[in-house]
Design an enzyme around this catalytic site. Structure first.
Site, PDB file in Angstrom:
ATOM      1  CD  GLU A   1      32.588   4.348  59.791  1.00 32.49           C
ATOM      2  OE1 GLU A   1      33.391   3.417  59.910  1.00 32.49           O
ATOM      3  OE2 GLU A   1      32.403   5.220  60.673  1.00 32.49           O
ATOM      4  CB  CYS A   2      26.006   5.823  59.797  1.00 30.65           C
ATOM      5  SG  CYS A   2      24.347   5.699  60.534  1.00 30.65           S
ATOM      6  N   GLY A   3      25.610   8.167  58.312  1.00 29.41           N
ATOM      7  CA  GLY A   3      25.203   9.434  57.726  1.00 29.41           C
ATOM      8  C   GLY A   3      25.998   9.777  56.479  1.00 29.41           C
TER       9      GLY A   3
END
Length: 448
Positions: A329-331
């Site tokens: 997720e994301c990073g």
């Protein structure tokens, strides 16, 4: 059942509610009160501050993510056995989904939990107008649940007069004030706060603020209000358990640290064993793992160090390319790209499991709540199902994927995103598993 509880809210972001919540938690701890902490909304960082103060987990409660009975279940489960629960609000008290609704607001959560509210007002630059502001917030909804007020950035000399006129005009208890405490300021990053471990002497700052509070705020009155919160029925649920016990490697260090506490608890309840590892500091993935989770955080701050850990990069690349179970997720998603830029827009080689680059932009991208539905049958959810999440990032990708369709609530905006299959989910959105527990159940099932 009795669950002593209080919500600390405000009329806008930047009113000081995070600092005041942390200081109240510290003051309660100094009085040997066993306090539970919660954050309204999807923010990851404020709960880290709560955890830093209490040395115990803080949890998110979000009425966009979960229905009322699930929200009450998560609250009563986590509050049971504590002397008091302190809930930090989100943005302005009535601010919810789309900016024009109460859905997901602190107000909606206070109604769901029957929680009395203490309103923090940043009174800098105001005098009698403070009373008008408080009156408007109290009367905007007849069931506002507002039970007291704290005035922030008010001088000790002027406070007694302001307190007197507010209480006489509005018949609301003014519980105290805080002056402008310059040596207790916490810096901002993006729209949130910097991580607590990045702030020099953070615990000393919060301790000093708690000591100020003992002199200027009626902590006993706050406890009294919490003790007299209405009774709340304890919600009970029987967890769904897996036949096997999958072992999940979960990235956790300075670069990857954005996880919802209840997401982790749900996986454990289902039977998963979670092993923490560091893409920054460890040379190898943990042995004998069945699945991999790379959460969000600030990998851009550690891009050079992450890029140098060649053994870890190769092992994660092979894990993803072998189509083994992965959530990123994301990073964590940015980390999987061929290259990732840092805050100075300098690109570094990364895992290389996803073609393309993660690059810095100058604005928030696709910011806010979303609901995701699969575009394909090869997914962790059936095509008619959905899971809810949230996006908050100043970075983007040349290859965001198209396995899921994202739609913003109460808005016309929608788009395709996510690299996904029945084994993997990799993209920018952070998911809240209790919005559809079947998503994480299916993932953990694939891990064995």
């Amino acid at each position: 059942m009795r669950f002593p509880r209080i919500m600390i809210s405000a009329i806008s972001s930047g009113s000081g509610k995070t600092l005041i919540t942390c200081a109240i938690l510290k003051a309660l701890k100094n009085r040997n009160k066993n306090a539970a902490a919660f954050k309204c909304g999807p923010d990851y960082i404020d709960p880290m501050f709560h955890k830093k103060i209490l040395k115990t987990p803080s949890r998110n409660l979000d009425t966009y993510f979960t229905k009322p009975d699930t929200t009450r279940y998560l609250f009563t489960r986590a509050s049971k056995g504590y002397d008091i629960s302190v809930i930090e609000g989100v943005m302005g008290y009535y601010d919810g989904v789309g900016g024009i609704s109460e859905w997901g607001s602190a107000y909606e959560l206070s109604k769901t939990l029957l929680a009395p509210v203490i309103l923090v007002i940043n009174a800098k630059g105001m005098s009698l107008s403070v009373a008008a502001v408080i009156k408007g917030v109290m009367e905007f909804r007849t069931d506002s649940n507002i039970s007291g007020v704290i005035l922030n950035q008010v001088s000790g000399m002027f406070y007694p007069e302001l307190k007197k006129v507010i209480e006489e005009e509005l018949h609301i208890k003014v519980l105290g004030y805080l002056p402008n405490v310059r040596d207790c300021v916490i810096e901002s990053r993006h729209l949130g706060l910097v991580l607590p471990d990045e702030i020099v002497e953070i615990e000393e700052k919060i301790e000093k603020l708690a000591q100020y509070m003992e002199e200027t705020i009626d902590i006993d009155a706050i406890v009294h209000i919490a003790d007299h919160a209405p009774e709340l029925k304890e919600e009970l649920r029987k967890p769904v358990r897996l036949r096997n016990k999958p072992v999940i490697a979960l990235a956790y260090d300075e670069a990857f640290c954005f996880y919802y506490e209840d997401n982790l608890e749900l996986m454990k309840e289902m039977g998963a064993e979670i092993i923490l590892f560091s893409p920054l500091h460890d040379e190898n993935l943990p042995d004998h793992i069945d699945g991999l989770i790379l959460g969000g955080g600030y990998p851009e701050l550690y891009a050079s160090q992450l890029s140098k850990n060649q053994t870890m990069l190769l092992q994660i690349k092979n894990f993803v390319k072998d189509n083994r179970p992965v959530i990123a997720e994301c990073g964590g998603f940015m980390y999987l790209h061929e290259t990732m830029e840092d805050n100075e827009a300098k690109a570094y080689p990364m895992v290389g499991a996803i073609e393309g680059k993660a690059y810095k932009t100058n604005k928030l991208g696709r910011f806010g709540y979303i609901e995701l539905t699969p575009n394909q049958t090869d997914s962790l959810l059936a095509k008619h199902q959905s899971v809810k999440g949230h996006e908050f990032h100043y970075f983007d990708s040349t290859n965001c994927g198209q396995a899921y369709h994202a739609k913003k609530p109460m808005r016309k905006r929608e788009w395709d995103c996510i690299h996904g299959s029945q084994m993997q989910y990799m993209g920018f959105p952070h998911l809240y598993y209790y919005s559809n527990p079947e998503f994480i159940y299916n993932f953990l099932s694939k891990c064995k």
